[in-house]
Every structure is written in C-alpha cells, then in structure tokens.
Design a protein around this motif. Structure first.
Motif: not given
Length: 123
Positions: A95, A72, A116, A108, A110
C-alpha cells in the motif's frame, strides 16, 4: 488499576473474517508469539492474543453480531526492507512502497486479512 501481566492499558482488538490466517501471518512475518487462543465449537477463533516485542494484539473471528473490523497497525522492526519482503512473501499487498522518511525507513502492506501494517525501522 490492575492490568494482567503482559497487557497494557490500551490493546488493539481485531475482529477478522479469518483470524487464524492473521495469527499465522503475524507469527511468520513479525515473529509474534501466540500467548492465548480459544476456539468456538466450529473451530473459529473465539479469542486470541499475540505478543510482538512488548506489545499485545487481540483478535477473534467476526460473527453475525460482530462484523469484521480489520485495523491499521504501526510496527517498529529491526529491518523494514526484510520485513516488507517477508510480508509480501506471505501474501501481503503493497500500500506504500519502501522509502526513507525523517522518522525512519518505512513502508505499508495490507495483510491477507485486510489489516494495514505500517512497517518502520529507525537507523
């Protein structure tokens, strides 16, 4: 303590199923610059380094002894709306929808490699 030029004390290192796709995604979406890449004999990424702004991200292809470990990543960009759309255009999935938060315009996604990205711009 000595640290190589262009590096920081802590650098994300991502082991990915297809590191080449990650390198392409980061270059096309976030204007990352590939500063180093070495390949195994089978042409999979042994080690790569990308520079985005003043930050370095390292990546490699997962192997039997090192399983895939997507990460992330929080990234500041000039325009979160434009970066969000560019990420979607390059295969990312949403996301978290774009929204205004106390810390900035954010969303966000992915990426196609399972990482992410928390994309934020501050106005």
């Amino acid at each position: 303590m000595k640290i190589p030029a262009g590096h920081h004390t802590v650098i994300p290192y991502l082991m990915l199923e297809n590191a080449s796709d990650f390198l392409t995604f980061a270059q096309e979406v976030f204007q990352a610059k590939l500063s180093h890449v070495s390949l195994h004999d089978d042409k999979l990424v042994r080690h790569a380094e990308l520079v985005i702004g003043d930050s370095t991200i390292m990546a490699c292809n997962a192997r039997d002894q090192w399983k895939a470990q997507p990460g992330q990543l929080f990234i500041y960009v000039e325009d979160a709306d434009a970066s969000f759309q560019t990420a979607l255009d390059h295969g990312a999935l949403t996301v978290m929808e774009l929204s205004d938060q106390p810390y900035g315009r954010t969303c966000g996604v992915k990426d196609p490699c399972g990482n992410t990205w928390w994309i934020t711009s501050v106005k």
